[in-house]
Design an enzyme around this catalytic site. Structure first.
Site, short mmCIF file in Angstrom:
data_model
loop_
_atom_site.label_atom_id
_atom_site.label_comp_id
_atom_site.label_asym_id
_atom_site.label_seq_id
_atom_site.Cartn_x
_atom_site.Cartn_y
_atom_site.Cartn_z
N ARG A 281 -5.68 66.50 68.50
CA ARG A 281 -6.73 66.97 69.42
C ARG A 281 -6.13 67.31 70.79
O ARG A 281 -5.97 68.48 71.13
CB ARG A 281 -7.83 65.89 69.56
CG ARG A 281 -9.16 66.43 70.14
CD ARG A 281 -9.14 66.64 71.66
NE ARG A 281 -8.83 65.43 72.41
CZ ARG A 281 -8.67 65.41 73.73
NH1 ARG A 281 -8.76 66.56 74.43
NH2 ARG A 281 -8.36 64.30 74.36
N ASP A 282 -5.73 66.32 71.55
CA ASP A 282 -5.21 66.55 72.89
C ASP A 282 -3.91 67.34 72.84
O ASP A 282 -3.62 68.16 73.72
CB ASP A 282 -5.01 65.21 73.59
CG ASP A 282 -4.80 65.34 75.09
OD1 ASP A 282 -5.04 66.44 75.63
OD2 ASP A 282 -4.40 64.35 75.73
N HIS B 104 -2.98 56.11 78.94
CA HIS B 104 -2.71 57.48 78.46
C HIS B 104 -1.83 58.17 79.50
O HIS B 104 -2.29 58.49 80.61
CB HIS B 104 -4.05 58.21 78.31
CG HIS B 104 -3.95 59.63 77.83
ND1 HIS B 104 -4.51 60.05 76.65
CD2 HIS B 104 -3.37 60.74 78.38
CE1 HIS B 104 -4.28 61.35 76.49
NE2 HIS B 104 -3.59 61.78 77.54
N HIS C 221 1.02 61.23 80.62
CA HIS C 221 1.72 62.50 80.41
C HIS C 221 3.11 62.37 81.03
O HIS C 221 3.34 61.53 81.90
CB HIS C 221 0.94 63.66 81.03
CG HIS C 221 -0.28 64.03 80.25
ND1 HIS C 221 -0.50 65.30 79.76
CD2 HIS C 221 -1.35 63.30 79.86
CE1 HIS C 221 -1.65 65.33 79.10
NE2 HIS C 221 -2.18 64.13 79.15
N CYS D 87 -3.19 69.87 79.66
CA CYS D 87 -4.63 69.96 79.88
C CYS D 87 -4.93 71.34 80.42
O CYS D 87 -4.39 71.74 81.46
CB CYS D 87 -5.10 68.89 80.87
SG CYS D 87 -6.87 68.99 81.23
N ASN E 133 1.74 65.26 76.56
CA ASN E 133 1.60 63.81 76.46
C ASN E 133 2.96 63.20 76.12
O ASN E 133 3.84 63.86 75.58
CB ASN E 133 0.64 63.46 75.31
CG ASN E 133 -0.76 63.97 75.56
OD1 ASN E 133 -1.54 63.36 76.28
ND2 ASN E 133 -1.09 65.10 74.95
#
Length: 286
Positions: free
Chosen positions: A16-17, A206, A208, A239, A248
């Protein structure tokens, strides 16, 4: 004396991300192969897709098909930006749903055309409805350290936003360094406060890797008591609403570091590399 957990849970966000920022559309078959390879490696929690408008995130246009065809193993999260997305996800049988709000109002306005306060208010009733249906709710807190538009965010503002969601009854907070500018000291400080403030809520970090400090930030968060981390196999991601944000932190790097420290993850490193090899030919970030 360094205090570290014996086990850590990895929440894989690559499907997803990781893929949402890819300019070239990745075919559904390749996404499904990636998801299955990750599951084979031992991933038990994963963001598999997002129910968003294809107009804004074309990569997620196949959310219905993904949900219809994946093997339901462990926790499989879908991201939903609003009530319509939640309804679509529920229709497709999703029982783990993620919502998101940035600490930064400017970020939210660029992303969802609402201030932080407006975004939170809009989510109250839908979250209550999800909880009434025994759906696991994960609140993703974006720009918890820095915003590409506003710069450094106040730690009190982060705690306050997290408290709003905890009081709504969400099961988990995924707190994100969206632009990858946090330092290990900032990581330790914020996550120590979050663990103390919300002892009964799952806290996930989370990170990056924009400034190549994601692993250091994870190490700092581990010492703060965090034992759940989002990561993306292959380091995919970014993003679309955060200029300059790179991928990420790579799942394979995180797992390798944890294993070297004697921390169990339940993930097979060789099979994880195979999962990266499955998706690598189909994405621009290798």
């Amino acid at each position: 004396m360094i205090s570290l957990p014996n086990t850590v849970t990895i929440i894989e966000v690559g499907p997803r991300d990781g893929l949402q920022n890819e300019k070239n559309y990745v075919k559904t078959e390749h996404k499904l192969a990636y998801i299955r390879a990750l599951q084979a490696a031992g991933i038990t929690e994963m963001e598999v897709t997002s129910f968003v408008s294809p107009k804004w995130v074309p990569q997620m246009a196949d959310a219905n098909e993904i949900m219809a065809r994946i093997d339901r193993l462990g926790k499989q999260f879908v991201l939903t930006p609003n009530e319509r997305g939640m309804e679509n996800a529920k229709t497709m049988g999703a029982d783990h749903i993620a919502v998101f709000v940035g600490v930064s109002s400017t970020f939210n306005q660029k992303n969802i055309n609402k201030t932080t306060a407006e975004a939170v208010e809009q989510l109250r009733a839908p979250i209550a409805e999800l909880l009434n249906h025994n759906i696991f709710v994960r609140a993703c807190i974006s720009t918890a350290f820095y915003c590409p538009y506003e710069g450094k965010q106040g730690i009190d503002d982060v705690i306050s936003l997290c408290r709003e969601f905890v009081e709504m009854g969400v099961h988990e907070l995924s707190v994100a360094d969206t632009v990858g500018k946090a330092s290990p000291l900032e990581s330790y400080t914020l996550f120590s406060l979050l663990k103390k403030e919300f002892p009964d809520t799952l806290i996930t970090a989370h990170f990056h890797d924009t400034e190549k400090m994601a692993l250091a930030n994870i190490f700092a968060a581990l010492q703060a008591g965090v034992d759940r981390f989002d990561s993306s196999a292959g380091g995919l991601g970014g993003c679309p609403f955060a200029p300059g944000a790179t991928g990420n932190v790579a799942t394979e790097r995180v797992v390798h570091m944890l294993h070297r420290m004697g921390i169990a993850t339940g993930i097979d490193e060789d099979l994880l590399k195979e999962a990266v090899a499955v998706i690598s030919p189909h994405v621009s970030i290798h």
